[in-house]
Design a protein around this motif. Sequence first.
Motif, PDB file in Angstrom:
ATOM      1  N   VAL A  14       0.862  -1.179   0.000  1.00 49.68           N
ATOM      2  CA  VAL A  14       0.000   0.000   0.000  1.00 49.68           C
ATOM      3  C   VAL A  14       0.898   1.229   0.000  1.00 49.68           C
ATOM      4  O   VAL A  14       1.501   1.571   1.022  1.00 49.68           O
ATOM      5  CB  VAL A  14      -0.941   0.015   1.224  1.00 49.68           C
ATOM      6  CG1 VAL A  14      -1.971   1.135   1.097  1.00 49.68           C
ATOM      7  CG2 VAL A  14      -1.619  -1.333   1.412  1.00 49.68           C
ATOM      8  N   GLU A  15       1.014   1.865  -1.120  1.00 52.56           N
ATOM      9  CA  GLU A  15       1.967   2.974  -1.288  1.00 52.56           C
ATOM     10  C   GLU A  15       1.498   3.839  -2.453  1.00 52.56           C
ATOM     11  O   GLU A  15       1.225   3.328  -3.534  1.00 52.56           O
ATOM     12  CB  GLU A  15       3.364   2.391  -1.555  1.00 52.56           C
ATOM     13  CG  GLU A  15       4.424   3.374  -2.033  1.00 52.56           C
ATOM     14  CD  GLU A  15       4.747   4.436  -1.012  1.00 52.56           C
ATOM     15  OE1 GLU A  15       4.219   5.561  -1.161  1.00 52.56           O
ATOM     16  OE2 GLU A  15       5.527   4.150  -0.074  1.00 52.56           O
ATOM     17  N   ASP A  16       1.380   5.136  -2.216  1.00 52.89           N
ATOM     18  CA  ASP A  16       0.870   6.019  -3.279  1.00 52.89           C
ATOM     19  C   ASP A  16       1.971   6.558  -4.181  1.00 52.89           C
ATOM     20  O   ASP A  16       1.705   7.000  -5.284  1.00 52.89           O
ATOM     21  CB  ASP A  16       0.066   7.176  -2.685  1.00 52.89           C
ATOM     22  CG  ASP A  16       0.895   8.029  -1.745  1.00 52.89           C
ATOM     23  OD1 ASP A  16       1.578   7.445  -0.884  1.00 52.89           O
ATOM     24  OD2 ASP A  16       0.866   9.261  -1.872  1.00 52.89           O
ATOM     25  N   GLU A  17       3.214   6.536  -3.698  1.00 56.06           N
ATOM     26  CA  GLU A  17       4.294   7.057  -4.534  1.00 56.06           C
ATOM     27  C   GLU A  17       4.719   5.998  -5.552  1.00 56.06           C
ATOM     28  O   GLU A  17       5.279   4.970  -5.184  1.00 56.06           O
ATOM     29  CB  GLU A  17       5.492   7.468  -3.672  1.00 56.06           C
ATOM     30  CG  GLU A  17       5.288   8.788  -2.953  1.00 56.06           C
ATOM     31  CD  GLU A  17       6.307   8.978  -1.844  1.00 56.06           C
ATOM     32  OE1 GLU A  17       7.445   9.353  -2.163  1.00 56.06           O
ATOM     33  OE2 GLU A  17       5.972   8.720  -0.688  1.00 56.06           O
ATOM     34  N   GLU A  18       4.421   6.310  -6.793  1.00 55.77           N
ATOM     35  CA  GLU A  18       4.626   5.357  -7.893  1.00 55.77           C
ATOM     36  C   GLU A  18       6.045   4.753  -7.925  1.00 55.77           C
ATOM     37  O   GLU A  18       6.184   3.525  -7.985  1.00 55.77           O
ATOM     38  CB  GLU A  18       4.273   6.072  -9.212  1.00 55.77           C
ATOM     39  CG  GLU A  18       4.540   5.273 -10.473  1.00 55.77           C
ATOM     40  CD  GLU A  18       3.435   4.256 -10.789  1.00 55.77           C
ATOM     41  OE1 GLU A  18       2.303   4.462 -10.326  1.00 55.77           O
ATOM     42  OE2 GLU A  18       3.740   3.264 -11.478  1.00 55.77           O
ATOM     43  N   ILE A  58       2.744  -1.138   4.450  1.00 54.80           N
ATOM     44  CA  ILE A  58       1.816  -0.001   4.416  1.00 54.80           C
ATOM     45  C   ILE A  58       2.542   1.322   4.631  1.00 54.80           C
ATOM     46  O   ILE A  58       3.173   1.538   5.673  1.00 54.80           O
ATOM     47  CB  ILE A  58       0.702  -0.187   5.476  1.00 54.80           C
ATOM     48  CG1 ILE A  58      -0.082  -1.476   5.180  1.00 54.80           C
ATOM     49  CG2 ILE A  58      -0.227   1.028   5.502  1.00 54.80           C
ATOM     50  CD1 ILE A  58      -1.173  -1.786   6.187  1.00 54.80           C
ATOM     51  N   ASP A  59       2.432   2.189   3.644  1.00 54.81           N
ATOM     52  CA  ASP A  59       2.948   3.552   3.760  1.00 54.81           C
ATOM     53  C   ASP A  59       2.002   4.342   4.663  1.00 54.81           C
ATOM     54  O   ASP A  59       0.787   4.119   4.645  1.00 54.81           O
ATOM     55  CB  ASP A  59       3.001   4.163   2.346  1.00 54.81           C
ATOM     56  CG  ASP A  59       3.438   5.606   2.373  1.00 54.81           C
ATOM     57  OD1 ASP A  59       4.358   5.936   3.147  1.00 54.81           O
ATOM     58  OD2 ASP A  59       2.857   6.414   1.625  1.00 54.81           O
ATOM     59  N   LEU A  60       2.544   5.245   5.450  1.00 55.67           N
ATOM     60  CA  LEU A  60       1.676   5.968   6.405  1.00 55.67           C
ATOM     61  C   LEU A  60       1.015   7.183   5.776  1.00 55.67           C
ATOM     62  O   LEU A  60      -0.077   7.574   6.166  1.00 55.67           O
ATOM     63  CB  LEU A  60       2.489   6.380   7.633  1.00 55.67           C
ATOM     64  CG  LEU A  60       2.894   5.216   8.540  1.00 55.67           C
ATOM     65  CD1 LEU A  60       3.712   5.735   9.704  1.00 55.67           C
ATOM     66  CD2 LEU A  60       1.683   4.441   9.038  1.00 55.67           C
ATOM     67  N   GLY A  61       1.670   7.810   4.803  1.00 51.74           N
ATOM     68  CA  GLY A  61       1.087   9.002   4.181  1.00 51.74           C
ATOM     69  C   GLY A  61       0.336   8.621   2.923  1.00 51.74           C
ATOM     70  O   GLY A  61       0.925   8.494   1.858  1.00 51.74           O
ATOM     71  N   LEU A  62      -0.961   8.416   3.047  1.00 52.96           N
ATOM     72  CA  LEU A  62      -1.767   7.989   1.894  1.00 52.96           C
ATOM     73  C   LEU A  62      -2.769   9.082   1.529  1.00 52.96           C
ATOM     74  O   LEU A  62      -3.218   9.820   2.394  1.00 52.96           O
ATOM     75  CB  LEU A  62      -2.487   6.676   2.221  1.00 52.96           C
ATOM     76  CG  LEU A  62      -1.540   5.477   2.414  1.00 52.96           C
ATOM     77  CD1 LEU A  62      -2.256   4.326   3.095  1.00 52.96           C
ATOM     78  CD2 LEU A  62      -0.925   5.048   1.087  1.00 52.96           C
TER      79      LEU A  62
HETATM   80 CA    CA Z   1       2.958   8.400   0.679  1.00 46.17          CA
END
Ligand code: CA
Length: 236
Positions: A14-18, A58-62
């Motif tokens: 789970v990570e938003d940074e591509e 899991i990334d914390l900044g989503l």
């Molecule tokens: Ca992030």
Amino acid sequence: MSGQRQAVSQVLVVEDEEPIRRFLVTTLEAEGYAVHEASGVREATTLAGNRRIDMYLIDLGLPDGDGVALIQQLREWTRRPIIVLSARSQEAQKVEALDAGADDFLAKPFGAAELHARLRVALRHAAQTTRDGQSALTIGAVTIDLQAKSVSRDNAPVRLTATEWRLLEALAKRSDRVVTSAQLLRDVWGPGHDEQGHYLRIYIRQLRQKLEADPARPAIVLTETGVGYRLLAGAA
Ligand code: CA
């Protein structure tokens, strides 16, 4: 290495940074994991509910929610390992995530070797919690027997006070993984002692004096600055 695994472990990233997500997927797939990816909380929740996930990164900044809230939600129904990916600016959130039930963290930027070491530890411990038996931990010259509640160093018994033992036991049960100061205070001194970090520092120092070859340069009971402590069993 992947040949030693009995079944393919499924990991949810789970990570938003591509670029970071791509790195994780490529590295994990090369190591033989089956990888599912999500770029936010909603997607992660759906995948977690539909797939048999063995481990979570899991990334914390989503973008669409809070990583800590996602961990709390997952911990309502799964005990599978959760490793948090945190940026330097997320120190407080990292501790919250660990206290919410995450097993460990990786601080960005991290390399492939560090990633695999953390995953192996997490998976090994997840497998162990379903077995009993294995109760002794040998770290260099030190042996900790959780069943007999005894410690030896260079084959000579080490005398610990009841509190020192409870602290060592709390660390040994989660060996190679970080344990937050709040978790240790709760385990050793009971609820309501969360603010008494000075107890912890005193007893950690005592443990090091009894266990470490050089207490000033600990190799067994490591400090995770701003988070807590890690008993390094070196099994990673
Ligand atoms: Ca992030």
